[in-house]
Design a protein around this motif. Structure first.
Motif, PDB file in Angstrom:
ATOM      1  N   ASN A  11       2.727   3.644   4.020  1.00  0.00           N
ATOM      2  CA  ASN A  11       2.906   4.703   2.758  1.00  0.00           C
ATOM      3  C   ASN A  11       4.041   4.306   2.381  1.00  0.00           C
ATOM      4  O   ASN A  11       4.800   5.119   1.665  1.00  0.00           O
ATOM      5  CB  ASN A  11       2.781   6.082   3.132  1.00  0.00           C
ATOM      6  CG  ASN A  11       2.718   7.261   1.985  1.00  0.00           C
ATOM      7  OD1 ASN A  11       2.095   6.611   0.868  1.00  0.00           O
ATOM      8  ND2 ASN A  11       3.267   8.320   1.815  1.00  0.00           N
ATOM      9  N   PRO A  13       5.973   1.856  -0.343  1.00  0.00           N
ATOM     10  CA  PRO A  13       5.743   0.687  -1.041  1.00  0.00           C
ATOM     11  C   PRO A  13       6.819  -0.494  -0.994  1.00  0.00           C
ATOM     12  O   PRO A  13       6.702  -1.581  -1.134  1.00  0.00           O
ATOM     13  CB  PRO A  13       5.816   1.293  -2.701  1.00  0.00           C
ATOM     14  CG  PRO A  13       5.800   2.767  -2.623  1.00  0.00           C
ATOM     15  CD  PRO A  13       6.113   3.138  -1.005  1.00  0.00           C
ATOM     16  N   ALA A  14       8.051  -0.004  -0.915  1.00  0.00           N
ATOM     17  CA  ALA A  14       9.213  -0.893  -0.564  1.00  0.00           C
ATOM     18  C   ALA A  14       8.808  -2.051   0.481  1.00  0.00           C
ATOM     19  O   ALA A  14       9.098  -3.124   0.254  1.00  0.00           O
ATOM     20  CB  ALA A  14      10.474  -0.141  -0.512  1.00  0.00           C
ATOM     21  N   LEU A  16       5.852  -2.684   1.711  1.00  0.00           N
ATOM     22  CA  LEU A  16       4.398  -3.287   1.546  1.00  0.00           C
ATOM     23  C   LEU A  16       4.508  -4.406   0.365  1.00  0.00           C
ATOM     24  O   LEU A  16       3.869  -5.458   0.517  1.00  0.00           O
ATOM     25  CB  LEU A  16       3.270  -2.147   0.906  1.00  0.00           C
ATOM     26  CG  LEU A  16       2.768  -1.317   1.738  1.00  0.00           C
ATOM     27  CD1 LEU A  16       1.727  -0.554   1.053  1.00  0.00           C
ATOM     28  CD2 LEU A  16       2.193  -1.833   2.916  1.00  0.00           C
ATOM     29  N   ASN A  17       5.611  -4.070  -0.664  1.00  0.00           N
ATOM     30  CA  ASN A  17       5.848  -5.328  -1.556  1.00  0.00           C
ATOM     31  C   ASN A  17       6.424  -6.305  -0.885  1.00  0.00           C
ATOM     32  O   ASN A  17       6.252  -7.379  -1.421  1.00  0.00           O
ATOM     33  CB  ASN A  17       7.112  -4.780  -2.454  1.00  0.00           C
ATOM     34  CG  ASN A  17       6.721  -3.611  -3.558  1.00  0.00           C
ATOM     35  OD1 ASN A  17       5.474  -3.345  -3.574  1.00  0.00           O
ATOM     36  ND2 ASN A  17       7.737  -2.832  -4.144  1.00  0.00           N
ATOM     37  N   ASP A  38      -0.300  14.841   5.760  1.00  0.00           N
ATOM     38  CA  ASP A  38      -0.365  15.135   4.394  1.00  0.00           C
ATOM     39  C   ASP A  38      -0.293  14.124   3.457  1.00  0.00           C
ATOM     40  O   ASP A  38      -0.724  14.147   2.326  1.00  0.00           O
ATOM     41  CB  ASP A  38       0.828  15.860   3.958  1.00  0.00           C
ATOM     42  CG  ASP A  38       0.789  17.513   4.662  1.00  0.00           C
ATOM     43  OD1 ASP A  38      -0.114  17.512   5.192  1.00  0.00           O
ATOM     44  OD2 ASP A  38       1.796  18.234   4.993  1.00  0.00           O
ATOM     45  N   GLU A  39      -0.063  12.797   3.964  1.00  0.00           N
ATOM     46  CA  GLU A  39      -0.025  11.627   3.204  1.00  0.00           C
ATOM     47  C   GLU A  39      -1.097  10.435   3.662  1.00  0.00           C
ATOM     48  O   GLU A  39      -0.899   9.667   2.974  1.00  0.00           O
ATOM     49  CB  GLU A  39       1.492  11.020   3.429  1.00  0.00           C
ATOM     50  CG  GLU A  39       2.429  11.571   2.658  1.00  0.00           C
ATOM     51  CD  GLU A  39       2.452  12.257   1.144  1.00  0.00           C
ATOM     52  OE1 GLU A  39       1.835  11.097   0.438  1.00  0.00           O
ATOM     53  OE2 GLU A  39       2.773  13.291   0.796  1.00  0.00           O
ATOM     54  N   ASP A  41      -4.234  10.292   2.513  1.00  0.00           N
ATOM     55  CA  ASP A  41      -4.976   9.863   1.348  1.00  0.00           C
ATOM     56  C   ASP A  41      -3.646   8.985   0.336  1.00  0.00           C
ATOM     57  O   ASP A  41      -4.382   7.936  -0.143  1.00  0.00           O
ATOM     58  CB  ASP A  41      -5.336  11.119   0.449  1.00  0.00           C
ATOM     59  CG  ASP A  41      -4.155  11.789   0.046  1.00  0.00           C
ATOM     60  OD1 ASP A  41      -3.191  12.055   0.600  1.00  0.00           O
ATOM     61  OD2 ASP A  41      -4.513  12.904  -0.668  1.00  0.00           O
ATOM     62  N   ALA A  42      -2.646   9.193   0.180  1.00  0.00           N
ATOM     63  CA  ALA A  42      -1.659   8.509  -0.521  1.00  0.00           C
ATOM     64  C   ALA A  42      -1.580   7.305   0.107  1.00  0.00           C
ATOM     65  O   ALA A  42      -1.496   5.979  -0.327  1.00  0.00           O
ATOM     66  CB  ALA A  42      -0.470   9.219  -0.674  1.00  0.00           C
ATOM     67  N   SER A  45      -4.592   4.865  -0.514  1.00  0.00           N
ATOM     68  CA  SER A  45      -4.616   4.312  -1.795  1.00  0.00           C
ATOM     69  C   SER A  45      -3.844   3.395  -1.948  1.00  0.00           C
ATOM     70  O   SER A  45      -4.003   2.167  -2.720  1.00  0.00           O
ATOM     71  CB  SER A  45      -4.506   5.550  -2.612  1.00  0.00           C
ATOM     72  OG  SER A  45      -4.575   5.148  -3.978  1.00  0.00           O
ATOM     73  N   LEU A  46      -2.725   3.667  -1.330  1.00  0.00           N
ATOM     74  CA  LEU A  46      -1.391   2.452  -1.382  1.00  0.00           C
ATOM     75  C   LEU A  46      -1.803   1.044  -1.009  1.00  0.00           C
ATOM     76  O   LEU A  46      -1.561  -0.065  -1.363  1.00  0.00           O
ATOM     77  CB  LEU A  46      -0.307   3.222  -1.040  1.00  0.00           C
ATOM     78  CG  LEU A  46       1.316   2.181  -1.548  1.00  0.00           C
ATOM     79  CD1 LEU A  46       1.421   2.362  -2.826  1.00  0.00           C
ATOM     80  CD2 LEU A  46       2.413   2.684  -0.706  1.00  0.00           C
ATOM     81  N   GLN A  49      -4.802  -0.761  -3.058  1.00  0.00           N
ATOM     82  CA  GLN A  49      -3.998  -1.291  -4.140  1.00  0.00           C
ATOM     83  C   GLN A  49      -3.127  -2.447  -3.779  1.00  0.00           C
ATOM     84  O   GLN A  49      -3.252  -3.511  -4.642  1.00  0.00           O
ATOM     85  CB  GLN A  49      -3.176  -0.209  -5.119  1.00  0.00           C
ATOM     86  CG  GLN A  49      -4.008   0.932  -5.623  1.00  0.00           C
ATOM     87  CD  GLN A  49      -5.358   0.392  -6.324  1.00  0.00           C
ATOM     88  OE1 GLN A  49      -5.231  -0.748  -7.060  1.00  0.00           O
ATOM     89  NE2 GLN A  49      -6.500   1.179  -6.502  1.00  0.00           N
ATOM     90  N   ALA A  50      -2.459  -2.208  -2.847  1.00  0.00           N
ATOM     91  CA  ALA A  50      -1.502  -3.502  -2.375  1.00  0.00           C
ATOM     92  C   ALA A  50      -2.551  -4.762  -2.088  1.00  0.00           C
ATOM     93  O   ALA A  50      -1.992  -5.804  -2.142  1.00  0.00           O
ATOM     94  CB  ALA A  50      -0.498  -3.131  -1.127  1.00  0.00           C
ATOM     95  N   THR A  53      -3.682  -6.508  -5.105  1.00  0.00           N
ATOM     96  CA  THR A  53      -2.738  -6.948  -5.981  1.00  0.00           C
ATOM     97  C   THR A  53      -1.994  -8.232  -5.333  1.00  0.00           C
ATOM     98  O   THR A  53      -1.985  -9.203  -6.129  1.00  0.00           O
ATOM     99  CB  THR A  53      -1.619  -5.848  -6.104  1.00  0.00           C
ATOM    100  OG1 THR A  53      -2.099  -4.854  -6.643  1.00  0.00           O
ATOM    101  CG2 THR A  53      -0.617  -6.443  -7.143  1.00  0.00           C
ATOM    102  N   PHE A  54      -1.746  -8.058  -4.146  1.00  0.00           N
ATOM    103  CA  PHE A  54      -0.966  -9.129  -3.396  1.00  0.00           C
ATOM    104  C   PHE A  54      -2.016 -10.405  -2.662  1.00  0.00           C
ATOM    105  O   PHE A  54      -3.142  -9.686  -2.067  1.00  0.00           O
ATOM    106  CB  PHE A  54      -0.214  -8.761  -2.702  1.00  0.00           C
ATOM    107  CG  PHE A  54       1.107  -8.221  -3.193  1.00  0.00           C
ATOM    108  CD1 PHE A  54       1.926  -8.630  -4.018  1.00  0.00           C
ATOM    109  CD2 PHE A  54       1.258  -6.715  -2.851  1.00  0.00           C
ATOM    110  CE1 PHE A  54       2.850  -7.879  -4.618  1.00  0.00           C
ATOM    111  CE2 PHE A  54       2.037  -5.995  -3.415  1.00  0.00           C
ATOM    112  CZ  PHE A  54       3.125  -6.570  -4.449  1.00  0.00           C
TER     113      PHE A  54
END
Lengths: 287, 85
Positions: A11, A13-14, A16-17, A38-39, A41-42, A45-46, A49-50, A53-54
């Motif tokens: 969870n 992004p910094a 995963l990038n 609590d996170e 699902d987030a 999804s992240l 998408q990662a 994308t990559f």
């Protein structure tokens, strides 16, 4: 080759990038322990998408899903099959859970080429590891020492004698099934000497790689699980001497006062093959 | 009022807040707005289109997130919004 596998929280992004800046063989995007309830699902999804994308062409991408026994698993599996990572890591693996995962994958996408990497971390899992290793799609098994120790109600130590048998069983089962065996992470991220010692022991037991929980562990693990210059040099001598003796119909012989027979020759050949795959040695150099 | 959130204010992330509205609208507050406003807007528009332009207001606070992160956070916030009873 899968020598080092780095866990990355799913969870963030910094992180995963930059998944492919770490000099490891595999990354494991973690949806389980590294993500608060609590996170979930987030994070799912992240990570999805990662992955879409990559390309991350330099590394193999695995995702650790939430447990098969949780309400999150089915959504994790469906989303990740679509995102197509290289493999899925399944926690708390037993024959029953991995069989169930295979059935669910077949139902969702029977032609899926996804690989499975069971995380064996319970006494039941350890006792079933020989069967888990030969189940469809399974290409490697990670031994989870911390959860195993917790299940056994034993204290973990840096020396690791309490997990010695379990580690050995995982390594043996994987070797017998011709798949990868990954050792449990070393949890003290500041102790490089301890990490090297622990990784060397795992290698001696037959593990092919080790999980990392911090990027600063990668270099040590990569080095331990790669053939050293000295080992490559010695393997070249053994192979050359053995093949020369074979031409003269001689079997066992002595090199530097040590007996060399077929198993030692085979081991040297295997080491050279590993070195070749890692770009550390070329057969053409010999000619 | 029905409301949902996703994301964080950490660097490279974004925070999405969704509230009930009479039309489908959005606002963008980004640290890289001067360079990437149109690109960020396109991500939001695409996702909202996929969700059939729901009657919500999306407030995006961006701290330099990549497009995929914005899309993921927005999708999760939308799913949370619909799951909220």
């Amino acid at each position: 080759m899968r020598r080092s596998l780095l866990f990355l929280p799913g969870n963030n992004p910094a992180i995963l990038n930059n998944a492919d800046v770490f000099d490891c063989d595999c990354v494991i995007f973690d949806l389980e322990d590294a993500v608060s309830i609590d996170e979930k699902d987030a994070a799912r999804s992240l990570v999805v998408q990662a992955l879409k994308t990559f390309e991350h062409t330099k590394i193999e991408r695995l995702v650790r899903l939430n447990g098969v026994d949780t309400s999150l698993f089915q959504a994790d599996l469906a989303a990740l099959l679509e995102a197509k990572p290289d493999g899925l890591m399944i926690p708390k693996a037993t024959v029953e859970t991995i069989t169930s995962v295979n059935q669910q994958i077949d139902a969702l996408d029977a032609h899926s080429s996804i690989l499975l990497f069971p995380l064996v971390e319970s006494p039941k899992g350890i006792l079933e590891v020989q069967t888990i290793a030969i189940l469809p799609r399974v290409k490697g098994i990670l031994f989870g020492g911390e959860d195993f120790a917790q299940s056994m109600q034993i204290e973990r130590t840096k020396e690791g004698w309490e997990i010695f048998t379990a580690r050995s069983l995982v390594a043996m089962a994987c070797k017998a099934a011709n798949i990868d065996a990954f050792d449990t992470p070393f949890t003290d991220t500041f102790d490089e000497v301890g990490l090297r010692k622990d990784a060397l022991l795992a290698k001696q037991l037959g593990m092919s790689g080790k999980a990392c929980i911090h990027p600063n562990q990668i270099a040590v693990v990569q080095a331990v699980f790669s053939p050293s210059e000295q080992a490559i040099f010695q393997a070249r001598r053994i192979v050359k001497a053995f093949e020369e003796h074979q031409k003269q119909n001689k079997g066992v012989f002595s090199l530097d006062g040590k007996m060399v027979d077929k198993p030692i020759y085979e081991r040297a050949k295997h080491l050279l093959e590993e070195a070749r795959q890692l770009g550390l040695w070329r057969e053409s150099d010999e000619k | 009022m029905k409301r949902s959130y996703c994301g964080s204010f950490a660097s490279c992330d974004c925070f999405v807040e969704i509230t009930e509205a009479s039309t489908c609208t959005y606002t963008i507050d980004s640290v890289v707005d001067v360079f990437f406003h149109d690109q960020i807007e396109q991500v939001i528009v695409n996702v909202l289109h996929e969700f059939n332009h729901p009657l919500i207001h999306v407030k995006l606070t961006d701290k330099g997130a990549f497009d995929y992160s914005i899309e993921a956070r927005l999708r999760t916030a939308l799913e949370r919004y619909y799951h909220e009873t």
